[in-house]
Write a protein that holds these residues in place. Structure first.
Motif, mmCIF file in Angstrom:
data_model
loop_
_atom_site.group_PDB
_atom_site.id
_atom_site.type_symbol
_atom_site.label_atom_id
_atom_site.label_comp_id
_atom_site.label_asym_id
_atom_site.label_seq_id
_atom_site.Cartn_x
_atom_site.Cartn_y
_atom_site.Cartn_z
ATOM 1 N N LYS A 184 -17.136 36.206 25.665
ATOM 2 C CA LYS A 184 -16.638 35.313 24.614
ATOM 3 C C LYS A 184 -17.274 35.668 23.273
ATOM 4 C CE LYS A 184 -14.134 31.876 23.294
ATOM 5 N NZ LYS A 184 -12.680 31.971 23.361
ATOM 6 N N ALA A 185 -18.566 35.997 23.275
ATOM 7 C CA ALA A 185 -19.235 36.377 22.036
ATOM 8 C C ALA A 185 -18.594 37.644 21.452
ATOM 9 C CB ALA A 185 -20.727 36.596 22.285
ATOM 10 N N LYS A 186 -18.296 38.620 22.315
ATOM 11 C CA LYS A 186 -17.640 39.842 21.833
ATOM 12 C C LYS A 186 -16.259 39.535 21.271
ATOM 13 C CE LYS A 186 -20.018 43.319 24.557
ATOM 14 N NZ LYS A 186 -19.884 44.380 25.558
ATOM 15 N N GLU A 187 -15.525 38.614 21.897
ATOM 16 C CA GLU A 187 -14.219 38.196 21.368
ATOM 17 C C GLU A 187 -14.359 37.628 19.961
ATOM 18 O OE1 GLU A 187 -11.916 35.486 23.731
ATOM 19 O OE2 GLU A 187 -12.350 36.603 25.574
ATOM 20 N N MET A 188 -15.466 36.911 19.710
ATOM 21 C CA MET A 188 -15.700 36.304 18.402
ATOM 22 C C MET A 188 -16.287 37.298 17.402
ATOM 23 S SD MET A 188 -17.095 32.477 19.361
ATOM 24 C CE MET A 188 -18.524 33.013 20.266
ATOM 25 N N GLY A 189 -16.557 38.537 17.862
ATOM 26 C CA GLY A 189 -17.105 39.549 16.963
ATOM 27 C C GLY A 189 -18.618 39.532 16.875
ATOM 28 N N ILE A 190 -19.259 38.903 17.821
ATOM 29 C CA ILE A 190 -20.717 38.832 17.830
ATOM 30 C C ILE A 190 -21.226 39.825 18.868
ATOM 31 C CG2 ILE A 190 -22.711 37.356 18.221
ATOM 32 C CD1 ILE A 190 -20.842 34.964 17.573
ATOM 33 N N ASP A 191 -21.879 40.886 18.397
ATOM 34 C CA ASP A 191 -22.397 41.890 19.322
ATOM 35 C C ASP A 191 -23.673 42.531 18.786
ATOM 36 O OD1 ASP A 191 -21.357 43.325 17.254
ATOM 37 O OD2 ASP A 191 -20.109 44.627 18.477
ATOM 38 N N TRP A 192 -24.487 41.757 18.109
ATOM 39 C CA TRP A 192 -25.691 42.295 17.464
ATOM 40 C C TRP A 192 -26.677 42.876 18.460
ATOM 41 C CZ3 TRP A 192 -29.726 39.784 19.519
ATOM 42 C CH2 TRP A 192 -29.507 38.494 19.985
ATOM 43 N N TRP A 193 -26.685 42.419 19.691
ATOM 44 C CA TRP A 193 -27.631 42.915 20.686
ATOM 45 C C TRP A 193 -27.350 44.367 21.070
ATOM 46 C CZ3 TRP A 193 -23.887 39.311 21.604
ATOM 47 C CH2 TRP A 193 -22.843 39.691 22.444
ATOM 48 N N GLU A 194 -26.118 44.841 20.841
ATOM 49 C CA GLU A 194 -25.786 46.221 21.180
ATOM 50 C C GLU A 194 -26.457 47.217 20.235
ATOM 51 O OE1 GLU A 194 -21.546 46.429 21.339
ATOM 52 O OE2 GLU A 194 -21.457 45.457 23.291
ATOM 53 N N ASP A 195 -26.775 46.789 19.016
ATOM 54 C CA ASP A 195 -27.392 47.668 18.022
ATOM 55 C C ASP A 195 -28.880 47.418 17.858
ATOM 56 O OD1 ASP A 195 -24.914 48.846 17.461
ATOM 57 O OD2 ASP A 195 -24.402 47.244 16.065
ATOM 58 N N ASP A 196 -29.435 46.488 18.607
ATOM 59 C CA ASP A 196 -30.859 46.168 18.505
ATOM 60 C C ASP A 196 -31.638 47.040 19.483
ATOM 61 O OD1 ASP A 196 -33.398 45.089 18.496
ATOM 62 O OD2 ASP A 196 -32.691 43.021 18.378
ATOM 63 N N PRO A 197 -32.506 47.935 18.974
ATOM 64 C CA PRO A 197 -33.250 48.837 19.868
ATOM 65 C C PRO A 197 -34.141 48.102 20.868
ATOM 66 C CG PRO A 197 -33.455 49.548 17.589
ATOM 67 C CD PRO A 197 -32.763 48.227 17.581
ATOM 68 N N ALA A 198 -34.551 46.903 20.549
ATOM 69 C CA ALA A 198 -35.397 46.150 21.474
ATOM 70 C C ALA A 198 -34.593 45.606 22.660
ATOM 71 C CB ALA A 198 -36.079 45.001 20.741
ATOM 72 N N LEU A 199 -33.274 45.516 22.513
ATOM 73 C CA LEU A 199 -32.446 44.912 23.559
ATOM 74 C C LEU A 199 -31.490 45.890 24.229
ATOM 75 C CD1 LEU A 199 -31.517 41.626 21.690
ATOM 76 C CD2 LEU A 199 -33.253 41.934 23.440
ATOM 77 N N SER A 200 -31.264 47.050 23.610
ATOM 78 C CA SER A 200 -30.278 47.985 24.133
ATOM 79 C C SER A 200 -30.875 49.381 24.243
ATOM 80 C CB SER A 200 -29.060 48.010 23.212
ATOM 81 O OG SER A 200 -28.204 49.070 23.551
ATOM 82 N N SER A 201 -30.794 49.974 25.435
ATOM 83 C CA SER A 201 -31.326 51.325 25.601
ATOM 84 C C SER A 201 -30.483 52.335 24.836
ATOM 85 C CB SER A 201 -31.388 51.691 27.082
ATOM 86 O OG SER A 201 -30.092 51.648 27.657
ATOM 87 N N GLY A 202 -29.178 52.092 24.721
ATOM 88 C CA GLY A 202 -28.316 52.979 23.943
ATOM 89 C C GLY A 202 -28.693 52.969 22.473
ATOM 90 N N ALA A 203 -28.979 51.789 21.937
ATOM 91 C CA ALA A 203 -29.386 51.686 20.534
ATOM 92 C C ALA A 203 -30.735 52.352 20.322
ATOM 93 C CB ALA A 203 -29.434 50.227 20.103
ATOM 94 N N ARG A 204 -31.630 52.224 21.306
ATOM 95 C CA ARG A 204 -32.950 52.867 21.200
ATOM 96 C C ARG A 204 -32.799 54.383 21.177
ATOM 97 N NH1 ARG A 204 -37.642 53.049 18.982
ATOM 98 N NH2 ARG A 204 -39.249 53.951 20.275
ATOM 99 N N ARG A 205 -31.911 54.919 22.028
ATOM 100 C CA ARG A 205 -31.676 56.372 22.033
ATOM 101 C C ARG A 205 -31.101 56.838 20.703
ATOM 102 N NH1 ARG A 205 -30.361 55.391 27.482
ATOM 103 N NH2 ARG A 205 -28.162 55.061 26.999
ATOM 104 N N LYS A 206 -30.178 56.060 20.133
ATOM 105 C CA LYS A 206 -29.603 56.419 18.829
ATOM 106 C C LYS A 206 -30.681 56.425 17.754
ATOM 107 C CE LYS A 206 -24.963 54.612 19.624
ATOM 108 N NZ LYS A 206 -24.011 53.574 19.242
ATOM 109 N N GLU A 207 -31.560 55.420 17.781
ATOM 110 C CA GLU A 207 -32.630 55.350 16.787
ATOM 111 C C GLU A 207 -33.575 56.540 16.941
ATOM 112 O OE1 GLU A 207 -36.521 52.683 15.999
ATOM 113 O OE2 GLU A 207 -34.657 51.570 16.196
ATOM 114 N N LEU A 208 -33.920 56.899 18.169
ATOM 115 C CA LEU A 208 -34.807 58.044 18.392
ATOM 116 C C LEU A 208 -34.141 59.353 17.961
ATOM 117 C CD1 LEU A 208 -36.401 57.123 21.833
ATOM 118 C CD2 LEU A 208 -37.522 57.147 19.605
ATOM 119 N N ALA A 209 -32.847 59.495 18.217
ATOM 120 C CA ALA A 209 -32.133 60.702 17.801
ATOM 121 C C ALA A 209 -32.081 60.801 16.281
ATOM 122 C CB ALA A 209 -30.722 60.703 18.383
ATOM 123 N N ARG A 210 -31.854 59.671 15.601
ATOM 124 C CA ARG A 210 -31.831 59.665 14.138
ATOM 125 C C ARG A 210 -33.206 60.017 13.579
ATOM 126 N NH1 ARG A 210 -33.854 56.537 10.791
ATOM 127 N NH2 ARG A 210 -34.250 54.867 12.271
#
Length: 108
Positions: free
Chosen positions: A60-86
């Motif tokens: 439901k949160a994604k339907e409303m456009g709320i997905d901040w946890w996907e880009d937070d390195p503390a909450l998402s391993s994918g975001a952490r990998r992106k931050e480390l690659a950058r």
């Protein structure tokens, strides 16, 4: 002769919804709680706190456009990998800029 009880019926009996049903409805539909706290002294605003609380399922949160946890390195391993690659790319770029300067200093 029996007297009616003044105590409420326990959850799970009667026509009332149980906690699981209520939680399912809240997560399915979502609920927003909003409030502001202001502290003033002699018409001078000292502090303002704005509180917003959204309770909903992830879908439901994604339907409303709320997905901040996907880009937070503390909450998402994918975001952490992106931050480390950058960060790695930035360090490689800085190193590439420093290498020619070092070589010029070492040249006789």
């Amino acid at each position: 002769m029996t007297m009616p009880s003044r105590l409420p019926e326990p959850y799970g009996q009667g026509s009332g919804a149980n906690l699981a049903d209520i939680l399912e409805r809240v997560l399915d539909k979502g609920i927003v709680i909003a409030g502001d706290i202001r502290i003033n002294l002699l018409d001078i605003e000292l502090l303002t706190i704005k509180l917003r609380l959204i309770v909903a399922s992830v879908d439901k949160a994604k339907e409303m456009g709320i997905d901040w946890w996907e880009d937070d390195p503390a909450l998402s391993s994918g975001a952490r990998r992106k931050e480390l690659a950058r960060e790695n790319a930035e360090l490689r770029e800085r190193l590439a800029q420093l290498e020619p300067a070092r070589e010029q200093e070492e040249a006789p």
